[in-house]
Design an enzyme around this catalytic site. Structure first.
Site, PDB file in Angstrom:
ATOM      1  N   ASP A  68      33.192  42.068  47.064  1.00 20.00           N
ATOM      2  CA  ASP A  68      33.409  41.618  48.434  1.00 20.00           C
ATOM      3  C   ASP A  68      34.172  42.663  49.242  1.00 20.00           C
ATOM      4  O   ASP A  68      34.645  43.663  48.688  1.00 20.00           O
ATOM      5  CB  ASP A  68      34.140  40.259  48.457  1.00 20.00           C
ATOM      6  N   ASP A  86      42.133  28.191  45.360  1.00 22.03           N
ATOM      7  CA  ASP A  86      41.244  27.134  45.864  1.00 22.03           C
ATOM      8  C   ASP A  86      39.901  27.106  45.126  1.00 22.03           C
ATOM      9  O   ASP A  86      38.985  26.408  45.530  1.00 22.03           O
ATOM     10  CB  ASP A  86      41.029  27.288  47.384  1.00 22.03           C
ATOM     11  N   HIS A  89      37.797  29.700  44.585  1.00 21.38           N
ATOM     12  CA  HIS A  89      36.743  30.654  44.968  1.00 21.38           C
ATOM     13  C   HIS A  89      36.561  31.721  43.887  1.00 21.38           C
ATOM     14  O   HIS A  89      37.502  32.055  43.170  1.00 21.38           O
ATOM     15  CB  HIS A  89      37.009  31.278  46.345  1.00 21.38           C
ATOM     16  N   GLU A 109      34.229  30.562  49.287  1.00 22.28           N
ATOM     17  CA  GLU A 109      35.246  29.544  49.496  1.00 22.28           C
ATOM     18  C   GLU A 109      34.651  28.146  49.258  1.00 22.28           C
ATOM     19  O   GLU A 109      33.428  27.981  49.203  1.00 22.28           O
ATOM     20  CB  GLU A 109      35.777  29.646  50.937  1.00 22.28           C
TER      21      GLU A 109
HETATM   22  C1  F6R Z   1      38.492  39.880  44.976  1.00 22.75           C
HETATM   23  C2  F6R Z   1      37.910  38.572  44.792  1.00 22.75           C
HETATM   24  C3  F6R Z   1      38.732  37.334  44.776  1.00 22.75           C
HETATM   25  C4  F6R Z   1      39.947  37.421  43.859  1.00 22.75           C
HETATM   26  C5  F6R Z   1      40.733  36.131  43.918  1.00 22.75           C
HETATM   27  C6  F6R Z   1      41.955  36.174  43.040  1.00 22.75           C
HETATM   28  O1  F6R Z   1      37.480  40.864  44.933  1.00 22.75           O
HETATM   29  O2  F6R Z   1      36.753  38.519  44.653  1.00 22.75           O
HETATM   30  O3  F6R Z   1      37.929  36.265  44.349  1.00 22.75           O
HETATM   31  O4  F6R Z   1      39.516  37.671  42.552  1.00 22.75           O
HETATM   32  O5  F6R Z   1      41.108  35.875  45.234  1.00 22.75           O
HETATM   33  O6  F6R Z   1      42.836  37.127  43.537  1.00 22.75           O
HETATM   34  P1  F6R Z   1      44.064  37.619  42.683  1.00 22.75           P
HETATM   35  O7  F6R Z   1      43.500  38.270  41.476  1.00 22.75           O
HETATM   36  O8  F6R Z   1      44.774  38.602  43.559  1.00 22.75           O
HETATM   37  O9  F6R Z   1      44.864  36.415  42.349  1.00 22.75           O
END
Ligand code: F6R
Length: 260
Positions: A66, A135, A137, A142
């Site tokens: 992303d 959440d 995702h 989301e």
């Molecule tokens: C980032 C991504 C997100 C993160 C998620 C967890 O490329 O795809 O899904 O993996 O927001 O973020 P952290 O690892 O910072 O808790």
């Protein structure tokens, strides 16, 4: 779905082992890279193995999950720059071998379609590293995301923007509202999914991911339908798991040759 509960350092080694086995047996492997905190120890371990034991990514390619929309090219939190810093520049990917969705494109839908085509042209992703949002995702799909979604523009939830404000000097107003993200169906097309989650803040999302009903409300639950999904969690992230005892017992009695 395999769930492994272990300290964060061991989880990173396990994920790095899976990547190393893949890249050594298939030097032109296609990796899927996540940003955020969760994979950082894995990237450290891969960089160490590259330096100390010659693990090479010279023939491999990688696709990011992303990207924020609209962050300037030189912004340190632009995911392309984060991936460059955390892993790409520390190993030996060939120039242009690491790609991400173009959050600065004039025509964002066209950039998303081009990204899907690039992944398909590369033969699809062999091993996808994932984190999970509080959440539920994965990538930036989301709650409410279509379970059949492909790369597209999404609006970040308030929760995700609050969670990510730590990367933007704790100022939520600096966190972009929009992103481009691989869809849930895009992620599900990868041949092996390896998700890492640590800390109590992820406990509910991990419980839903592995033991909840498959639902767009907890997008990561789509992984229950994947034939080869591995969930690597520490004790805190595993603290809500109903079947924790079974997962521990299964991993303890797993034959060494099996890998992830
Ligand atoms: C980032 C991504 C997100 C993160 C998620 C967890 O490329 O795809 O899904 O993996 O927001 O973020 P952290 O690892 O910072 O808790």
């Amino acid at each position: 779905m395999e769930v492994v509960i272990a300290p964060a350092e061991e989880l990173a080694r396990l994920a790095a082992d899976a990547i190393e086995n893949l890249v050594r047996s298939k030097p032109d492997a296609v990796l899927g890279l996540a940003t955020g905190s969760s994979p950082l120890k894995v990237y450290d371990e891969l960089a160490r193995r590259h330096t100390e034991s010659g693990l090479s990514f010279a023939g491999a390619r990688a696709f990011m999950l992303d990207e924020y929309v609209g962050l300037p090219a030189e912004h340190p939190e632009r995911y392309r720059n984060v991936i460059e810093k955390e892993i790409a520049s520390r190993v030996d990917f060939a120039p242009g071998a690491v790609q991400g969705p173009d959050g600065l494109a004039d025509d964002l839908p066209a950039a998303c379609a081009a990204y899907e085509a690039a992944i398909a042209d590369a033969g699809g992703v062999d091993l996808q590293i994932l984190g999970i949002g509080t959440d539920g995702h994965i990538a930036f799909n989301e709650p409410g995301s279509s379970l059949a979604s492909r790369t597209r523009i999404k609006t970040l939830t308030q929760q995700t923007r609050e969670d990510n404000a730590r990367f933007f000097e704790d100022d939520i107003d600096r966190v972009p509202h929009h992103c481009l993200t691989q869809g849930l169906a895009t992620i599900m097309s990868a041949r092996h999914l390896v998700l890492l989650a640590t800390g109590k803040g992820k406990a509910e999302a991990v419980h839903q991911l592995t033991e909840g009903a498959v639902s767009a409300l907890w997008p990561a639950t789509i992984m229950q339908l994947h034939p080869h999904a591995t969930v690597l969690v520490d004790d805190a992230a595993a603290s809500r798991l109903q079947l924790a005892g079974y997962y521990r017992q299964t991993f303890e009695s797993k034959p060494d040759w099996q890998g992830l």
